[in-house]
Design a protein around this motif. Structure first.
Motif, short mmCIF file in Angstrom:
data_model
loop_
_atom_site.label_atom_id
_atom_site.label_comp_id
_atom_site.label_asym_id
_atom_site.label_seq_id
_atom_site.Cartn_x
_atom_site.Cartn_y
_atom_site.Cartn_z
N ILE A 95 44.58 84.35 118.26
CA ILE A 95 45.30 83.89 116.82
C ILE A 95 46.41 84.73 116.52
CG2 ILE A 95 45.12 84.34 114.23
CD1 ILE A 95 42.18 83.66 114.49
N CYS A 96 46.49 86.05 116.94
CA CYS A 96 47.78 86.64 116.78
C CYS A 96 48.94 86.11 117.52
CB CYS A 96 47.71 88.17 117.09
SG CYS A 96 46.46 88.99 116.04
N ALA A 117 49.39 94.42 103.75
CA ALA A 117 50.84 94.27 103.14
C ALA A 117 51.47 95.64 103.58
CB ALA A 117 50.67 94.12 101.49
N ILE A 118 50.91 96.84 103.42
CA ILE A 118 51.71 97.89 103.69
C ILE A 118 52.19 97.91 105.24
CG2 ILE A 118 51.32 100.49 104.11
CD1 ILE A 118 49.40 100.46 101.50
N GLY A 119 51.18 97.64 105.96
CA GLY A 119 51.56 97.49 107.55
C GLY A 119 52.64 96.49 107.78
N ASN A 164 46.52 94.12 115.91
CA ASN A 164 47.45 93.33 115.48
C ASN A 164 48.38 92.94 116.33
OD1 ASN A 164 48.74 91.39 113.88
ND2 ASN A 164 49.45 93.00 112.41
N PHE A 165 48.20 92.05 117.39
CA PHE A 165 49.23 91.74 118.35
C PHE A 165 50.51 90.81 117.73
CE2 PHE A 165 50.75 89.32 122.09
CZ PHE A 165 51.00 90.48 123.08
N ALA A 166 50.39 90.60 116.37
CA ALA A 166 51.46 89.77 115.81
C ALA A 166 52.32 90.63 115.11
CB ALA A 166 50.86 88.63 115.02
N GLY A 201 52.15 101.11 110.63
CA GLY A 201 51.44 99.78 110.14
C GLY A 201 50.44 99.32 111.14
N LEU A 202 50.74 99.35 112.37
CA LEU A 202 49.90 98.92 113.51
C LEU A 202 48.54 100.21 113.53
CD1 LEU A 202 49.80 96.87 115.88
CD2 LEU A 202 50.62 98.71 117.19
#
Length: 299
Positions: A109-110, A207-209, A48-50, A36-37
């Motif tokens: 933000i993440c 959504a998939i990630g 995407n750090f979150a 996903g990342l």
């Protein structure tokens, strides 16, 4: 360092099977998170750090769903769908506002989301550790392969992750959506100019990630304890997998995840106090030979 113990293990089929199974479990869970990342970075160029937060939420939601329904299969579905929906909300509400912005803005933000949801987990489920326990359907005698012990749940978990890898690979290469995603990874503006709703496409990618990370959390819940902040450790290893495999490469993420899993599985025998360091040494060695990663494209 205990090379004698490692040599003794490698010369015994039972030990090899047991440690390889342990490595497969780690590797396949890492692949689900890293896939996903990798997908999000490949299409959106967002680090995407979150992402680990979705892994954590998938585990906790599955834990609650199992208590409410007494069905582990339904709990896994709930954890996956909830985090997939969370990925859409996260992308539309926050990430969509910082496309093309400074990377530090995206990371802030993440990181804010990570801190917020770590505290929300403490409020909802409490700060203490939780254990889902092995579902009743898997409380059966283990399998014995070449003398090694393989719990049936481990075999099912590896099978599910392998199936996801095949579906993801075939979906990206053979379906219309997959081809559109790959095209957007190369040139999103051109894809938009051809009439594709890229906003919807980006939401689907998130959504998939998010769903893959949540699925990993739900699958790991019976064999790993749940605690606030649990997503951070797997996030770091997922980044290592993504870097080793090549940023944006799903195949690379699978190979790298299995490699890291085996390093963990057998490293605990030969290097019990240096397993984490061994992973970083493997990463450094690969990047020295191939700075773009195993399957990455040289920029």
């Amino acid at each position: 360092m205990d090379l004698d113990a490692l040599g003794a293990c490698l010369s015994t089929s039972a030990c090899v099977v047991t440690q390889a199974t342990s490595g497969l479990i780690v590797g396949m869970l890492l692949f689900l998170v890293a896939a996903g990342l990798t997908l999000i970075f490949g299409v959106l160029k967002i680090v995407n750090f979150a992402h680990g937060t979705f892994y954590m939420l998938g585990g906790y939601i599955a834990y609650s769903a199992l208590g409410a329904t007494d069905s582990y299969a339904l709990a896994v579905v709930c954890g996956t769908l909830a985090t997939a929906l969370g990925g859409v909300v996260f992308e539309r509400a926050l990430i969509s506002r910082v496309y093309g912005s400074n990377v530090l803005m995206q990371l802030l933000i993440c990181y804010a989301v990570v801190l917020i949801f770590d505290d929300l987990v403490k409020i909802i489920w409490g700060p203490e550790f939780h254990a889902m326990g092995m579902p009743a359907a898997f409380q059966v005698p283990p399998l014995y392969i070449a003398g090694g012990v393989v719990p049936p749940f481990y075999a099912v978990l590896v099978g599910i992750a392998a199936l996801i890898a095949v579906v993801l690979g075939l979906g990206l290469s053979m379906t219309r959506l997959g081809k559109t995603v790959r095209a957007a990874a190369v040139n999103a503006q051109m894809v938009s100019a051809l009439g594709v709703n890229t906003s919807l496409l980006f939401a689907i990618v998130f959504a998939i990630g998010g769903g893959l990370a949540g699925l990993a959390g739900a699958l790991a819940a019976p064999v790993r304890s749940l605690s606030p902040g649990m997503g951070f450790s797997i996030l770091i290893e997922s980044f290592i997998v993504t870097v080793i495999g090549g940023m944006g490469s799903i195949a690379g993420a699978l190979v790298a995840a299995l490699m890291i899993g085996m390093v963990r599985g057998f490293g605990t025998i030969g290097f019990p106090r240096f397993t984490d360091g061994l992973i970083y040494i493997v990463m450094i060695a690969i990047l020295l030979l191939r700075p773009q990663g195993l399957f990455g494209r040289r920029l």
